[in-house]
Design a protein around this motif. Structure first.
Motif, PDB file in Angstrom:
ATOM      1  N   GLU A  24       0.832  -1.196   0.000  1.00 46.65           N
ATOM      2  CA  GLU A  24       0.000   0.000   0.000  1.00 46.65           C
ATOM      3  C   GLU A  24       0.871   1.252   0.000  1.00 46.65           C
ATOM      4  O   GLU A  24       1.864   1.341   0.713  1.00 46.65           O
ATOM      5  N   THR A  25       0.478   2.226  -0.811  1.00 47.79           N
ATOM      6  CA  THR A  25       1.206   3.498  -0.855  1.00 47.79           C
ATOM      7  C   THR A  25       0.850   4.342   0.362  1.00 47.79           C
ATOM      8  O   THR A  25      -0.322   4.591   0.629  1.00 47.79           O
ATOM      9  N   VAL A  26       1.868   4.763   1.096  1.00 46.57           N
ATOM     10  CA  VAL A  26       1.669   5.558   2.308  1.00 46.57           C
ATOM     11  C   VAL A  26       1.835   7.047   2.018  1.00 46.57           C
ATOM     12  O   VAL A  26       1.091   7.884   2.527  1.00 46.57           O
ATOM     13  N   GLY A  81       1.852  21.828  -6.239  1.00 46.03           N
ATOM     14  CA  GLY A  81       1.920  20.385  -6.091  1.00 46.03           C
ATOM     15  C   GLY A  81       1.196  19.923  -4.844  1.00 46.03           C
ATOM     16  O   GLY A  81       0.666  20.734  -4.072  1.00 46.03           O
ATOM     17  N   GLU A  82       1.170  18.604  -4.625  1.00 44.23           N
ATOM     18  CA  GLU A  82       0.428  18.020  -3.516  1.00 44.23           C
ATOM     19  C   GLU A  82       1.280  17.046  -2.717  1.00 44.23           C
ATOM     20  O   GLU A  82       2.152  16.368  -3.272  1.00 44.23           O
ATOM     21  N   GLY A  87      -3.295   8.450   0.808  1.00 44.84           N
ATOM     22  CA  GLY A  87      -4.221   8.856  -0.228  1.00 44.84           C
ATOM     23  C   GLY A  87      -4.965  10.142   0.036  1.00 44.84           C
ATOM     24  O   GLY A  87      -5.670  10.650  -0.844  1.00 44.84           O
ATOM     25  N   ALA A  88      -4.827  10.712   1.236  1.00 46.79           N
ATOM     26  CA  ALA A  88      -5.532  11.939   1.587  1.00 46.79           C
ATOM     27  C   ALA A  88      -4.582  13.126   1.493  1.00 46.79           C
ATOM     28  O   ALA A  88      -3.460  13.067   2.014  1.00 46.79           O
ATOM     29  N   PHE A  96      -4.125  22.016   3.906  1.00 43.18           N
ATOM     30  CA  PHE A  96      -2.954  21.977   4.771  1.00 43.18           C
ATOM     31  C   PHE A  96      -3.350  21.399   6.119  1.00 43.18           C
ATOM     32  O   PHE A  96      -4.192  21.940   6.825  1.00 43.18           O
ATOM     33  N   VAL A  97      -2.745  20.261   6.449  1.00 42.98           N
ATOM     34  CA  VAL A  97      -2.948  19.603   7.737  1.00 42.98           C
ATOM     35  C   VAL A  97      -1.752  19.909   8.616  1.00 42.98           C
ATOM     36  O   VAL A  97      -0.597  19.762   8.201  1.00 42.98           O
ATOM     37  N   ALA A  98      -2.015  20.352   9.841  1.00 41.99           N
ATOM     38  CA  ALA A  98      -0.943  20.728  10.771  1.00 41.99           C
ATOM     39  C   ALA A  98      -0.038  19.531  11.062  1.00 41.99           C
ATOM     40  O   ALA A  98      -0.482  18.379  11.022  1.00 41.99           O
ATOM     41  N   PRO A  99       1.244  19.791  11.353  1.00 42.53           N
ATOM     42  CA  PRO A  99       2.196  18.702  11.600  1.00 42.53           C
ATOM     43  C   PRO A  99       1.719  17.706  12.651  1.00 42.53           C
ATOM     44  O   PRO A  99       1.852  16.485  12.465  1.00 42.53           O
TER      45      PRO A  99
END
Length: 377
Positions: A24-26, A81-82, A87-88, A96-99
């Motif tokens: 699975e791609t992480v 870019g992403e 997958g999310a 933008f998800v915080a660290p």
């Protein structure tokens, strides 16, 4: 221009440059760019990492590898870019998800342990929200994994550098992150301990089953610890593949030179042979040399351990020793051939060949040889 068209024609069909297709791609980076002022630090970078894989970003200072790590961790935002985890999207295109919400652990170069806490307390730090019994069990599990149960009550200044590194690793693994990022993890250790800890850290990561991305400028470290190596230069990935493939079949002169000493033997392809300053090589010794290159010039990559230089009379010699470097276990000789090529030969430390000696050079590699078009020289 990469020589992948010329020397690495089989890598795509073999799939060696890709992660394990069944896993699975992480992590995915898709066309990521990052600029500071007028400087493009990361330039259209794309890669993917699969579950349980250890990938190392390898390159010289300033190539963008640490910035890439910070983009994955959420310590920097991409300009375009992403970045996707499981997958999310966690960065890019308005996301933008915080660290602290990414489920990514980081082991810093300086370990960053709390000096007033014991090893046990340092490891437990990231588990404050867990029930006490679960926290204690997890700390015990981590201490056992890194082999430090007997040092659970020791403070960082009572531990060796290697022990401190294992505590830092255990602390990062304790919350069971989706991925672990290691920033120059061995740079603060002395040479002997560095080698020992590479093997230990790889064992710990594999036993824990965690996906990991490491950053280093140390070629030996990258080749020894990684499932795959991504060689970076000027914000781009020059080549990503298994360590053996990257070393033996580099796709650019930069990769060839960065992964150890690289000498180039000029040659001319004629039929089933390649004429060189060391005589004739069989065409089948040259990796992926297609028929359309008959009648063309090329440069054959020769590593120092592929070459030996022996004193020889003038009419039987190929060139002259122009430099000698003593390295302890080995001696590196630089030989200038009569055709102008300069080759490096690695010998046992007991060999004594003086500078100025005429020598016969033998190419005794037992593997196929990478090559580059002469026009790239």
């Amino acid at each position: 221009m990469s020589n992948s068209t010329f020397t690495q024609g089989s890598s795509e069909t073999e799939g060696t440059s890709q992660p394990n297709s069944t896993a699975e791609t992480v992590l995915e980076l898709d066309g990521v760019c990052k600029t500071y002022g007028d400087e493009r630090v990361i330039d259209d970078l794309s890669l993917s990492v699969t579950d349980g894989e250890i990938l190392t970003l390898l390159g010289p200072s300033g190539c963008g590898k640490t910035t890439t790590l910070r983009l994955i961790a959420g310590l920097e935002r991409p300009d375009s870019g992403e970045v996707l985890l499981d997958g999310a999207p966690v960065a890019g295109n308005g996301d933008f998800v915080a660290p602290e919400q990414r489920g990514v652990g980081v082991v810093f170069q300086e370990f960053a342990l709390f000096p007033h806490m014991t090893a046990e307390e340092n490891i437990a730090f990231g588990l404050k929200d867990a029930p006490e019994s679960e926290r204690e069990d997890r700390v015990d599990e981590m201490l056992d994994l890194v082999g430090l149960d007997a040092h659970r009550d020791s403070h960082p200044d009572e531990l060796s550098g290697g022990q401190q590194q294992r505590v830092a690793l255990a602390r990062s693994l304790a919350p069971e992150p989706e991925m672990l990022l290691l920033d120059e993890p061995f740079s603060n250790l002395d040479v002997d301990l560095r080698v020992e800890m590479r093997e230990e850290v790889r064992r710990i990561l594999k036993d824990a089953g965690v996906t990991a991305i490491s950053v280093t400028h140390d070629q030996e470290e990258a080749l020894s610890i990684s499932d795959r190596v991504a060689v970076m230069n000027d914000g781009r990935i020059e080549q990503i593949d298994r360590p053996e493939q990257v070393f033996q079949h580099p796709e650019s002169r930069f990769v060839a030179g960065f992964l150890g000493h690289a000498s180039f033997l000029s040659g001319f392809v004629t039929g089933d042979e390649v004429e060189t300053g060391l005589g004739t090589l069989s065409r089948d010794r040259i990796h992926g040399l297609a028929e359309e290159y008959d009648g063309t010039k090329l440069d054959v990559l020769a590593r120092p351990d592929d070459l030996t230089a022996s004193p020889a009379p003038g009419d039987q010699s190929d060139g002259e020793v122009v430099h000698r470097r003593y390295l302890g276990p080995t001696v590196l000789y630089r030989v200038e051939l009569d055709n102008g090529d300069v080759l490096e030969c690695m010998h046992d430390h007991t060999d004594q060949v003086a500078v100025g000696t005429r020598v016969a050079v033998e190419l005794d590699a037992n593997h196929d040889l990478a090559w580059f078009p002469a026009s790239q020289r």
